[in-house]
Design an enzyme around this catalytic site. Structure first.
Site, mmCIF file in Angstrom:
data_model
loop_
_atom_site.group_PDB
_atom_site.id
_atom_site.type_symbol
_atom_site.label_atom_id
_atom_site.label_comp_id
_atom_site.label_asym_id
_atom_site.label_seq_id
_atom_site.Cartn_x
_atom_site.Cartn_y
_atom_site.Cartn_z
ATOM 1 N N LYS A 223 133.027 -17.389 88.641
ATOM 2 C CA LYS A 223 132.611 -16.249 89.461
ATOM 3 C C LYS A 223 133.834 -15.697 90.159
ATOM 4 C CE LYS A 223 128.617 -14.344 90.462
ATOM 5 N NZ LYS A 223 127.448 -14.476 89.570
HETATM 6 N N1 GLU Z 1 126.443 -11.718 87.486
HETATM 7 C C1 GLU Z 1 125.403 -12.102 86.583
HETATM 8 C C2 GLU Z 1 124.862 -13.471 86.941
HETATM 9 O O1 GLU Z 1 124.972 -13.920 88.050
HETATM 10 C C3 GLU Z 1 125.817 -11.973 85.136
HETATM 11 C C4 GLU Z 1 126.926 -12.854 84.697
HETATM 12 C C5 GLU Z 1 127.415 -12.571 83.290
HETATM 13 O O2 GLU Z 1 126.786 -11.806 82.582
HETATM 14 O O3 GLU Z 1 128.445 -13.133 82.946
HETATM 15 O O4 GLU Z 1 124.241 -14.122 86.131
#
Ligand code: GLU
Length: 425
Positions: A115
């Protein structure tokens, strides 16, 4: 056995990393996880902190702080979104990174977890400032991202445009276009059909599965959704089209309710015109805190962390909670919801539709062959239905709630991979 240390303070309760660790430890204990693998999985593999300058429109130079945390690359490239928000901090990004590891493992796609975030208030920044900030942040972490290394995606306050800037910056450094470095891109530059609404669609699928499991009908099922961004608005629209009654929508600046159901198509059009849901005349203005504890069948927190805490969990009247957001429920609140026998579909399953469609986007970019939308939606639904089934069967077999079952399933899969690969030394 309790997930929570009884001496936990409110600050600890709402710290996302503590929330993640409490569930991880409980599930790891239940699994009898090898102590070495326990140590490997209980801390992130890599934490990058960058401080970087951006030229603002008025000529000033402003410094920004950004993070990228990679929790695990055991099952494949690290994967996870980037958020822009004033309250981004390292513990939050750490927790969100490990939730991505567990989420990808629950739906069994070949990614690890990561993240990123930048501390900023995007509502006060111009498009040019956002672009320069995004490009500079990308260049600061450029050695650590890539199609085989770590693949960012949108999250809170980031979108297709942000991903286009990241893809372009990365490509300029490489000297050729690399679409598969990020997912959630615009369609014409390597995005996938169905990706934009995929998280909302996943929420809709697991709501349907929950009703089927509990023997409840869709017709007349009353739903309250907290958050009307990408996840909340798409879930609301798809669910209304399926026959659910969306009786409440709550947002940061206030909520709306209508016992006969809110017309979501009209509300989406209203928000597009006015930039807010406030003042919509197809529903009554209702305080957001009231909506969360109002009488309904399904409650969907679809915004950010810590919406269901020890302060309001005992007042929740929904029969089912489906977590469209990451980390909306604290570990203390988990136990209260369990006592009330509320059926919770945890974030690492309920909002996994987004990253599942991201996986399809990454595959399509690498193949250079793009799928029809029906194929994307169909594959997405199959994966989420199967994963829902895996989690509820696991929960029955081990006599634990759905969240712990999802953690156990995920930890087991990641631990197995690490064991097979061995520890490099
Ligand atoms: N931000 C989204 C999540 O928390 C998508 C993450 C992604 O597609 O890599 O799942």
């Amino acid at each position: 056995m309790s997930t929570v240390n009884p001496a936990v303070t409110l600050d600890q309760e709402i710290n996302p990393w503590e929330a993640q660790s409490a569930r991880f430890e409980f599930a790891a204990r239940k699994l009898n996880l090898d102590p070495g693998l326990w140590k490997v999985l209980s801390s992130p593999a890599r934490e990058i902190i960058v401080h970087f300058p951006v030229s603002m429109d008025d000529g000033r130079i402003e410094m920004f702080t950004g993070f990228r945390v990679q929790h695990s690359i055991a099952r494949g490239p690290a994967k996870g979104g980037i958020r822009f928000s004033p309250d981004v901090n390292l513990d939050e990004v750490r927790a969100l990174a490990s939730w991505m590891t567990w989420k990808c493992a629950v739906v069994n796609i070949p990614f690890g977890g990561a993240k990123g975030g930048v501390i900023c208030d995007p509502t006060t920044m111009s498009k040019g400032e956002l672009e320069r900030m995004t490009r500079r942040y990308t260049s600061e972490i450029i050695d650590f991202i890539g199609p085989e290394k770590d693949v960012p995606a949108p999250d809170v306050n980031t979108n297709e445009q942000t991903m286009a800037w990241i893809m372009d910056t990365y490509s300029m450094h490489m000297g050729h276009t690399v679409t598969s470095v990020v997912t959630g891109k615009p369609l014409n530059i390597g995005g996938s059909r169905g990706r934009l609404e995929a998280t909302g669609r996943g929420v809709e699928v697991v709501c349907g599965e929950s009703l089927r499991y509990l023997n409840m009908p869709i017709e007349g099922c009353r739903v309250v959704i907290q958050g009307f961004g990408n996840v909340g608005s798409n879930a609301a629209r798809l669910m209304m089209e399926q026959g659910y009654k969306i009786v409440g929508i709550s947002e940061k600046d206030g909520g709306l309710s209508n016992p006969n159901g809110i017309d979501i198509h009209q509300l989406i059009a209203y928000k597009q015109r006015n930039g807010t849901t406030l003042g919509f005349n197809g529903a009554e203005a209702t305080p957001s805190e009231e909506l969360i504890v109002s009488d309904c069948d399904i409650l969907i927190p679809a915004a950010t962390e810590n919406v269901i805490t020890s302060r309001n969990a005992d007042k929740i009247k929904a029969r089912i909670v489906v977590e469209g957001a990451n980390g909306p429920t604290t570990a203390v609140a988990d136990e209260i919801l369990a006592e009330k026998r509320i059926f919770v579909v945890p974030d690492i399953l309920a909002n996994a539709g987004g990253v599942t469609a991201s996986y399809f986007e990454w595959v399509q970019d690498r193949q250079g062959y793009f799928w029809k939308e029906a194929i994307v939606n169909d594959q997405l639904e199959t994966i989420l239905r199967d994963s829902f089934e895996d989690v509820v069967r696991y929960s029955e077999a081990h006599n634990v709630n759905n969240r712990i079952a999802a953690y156990m399933l995920a930890i087991d899969r990641v631990a197995f991979t690490i064991k097979q690969r061995g520890i490099y030394a």
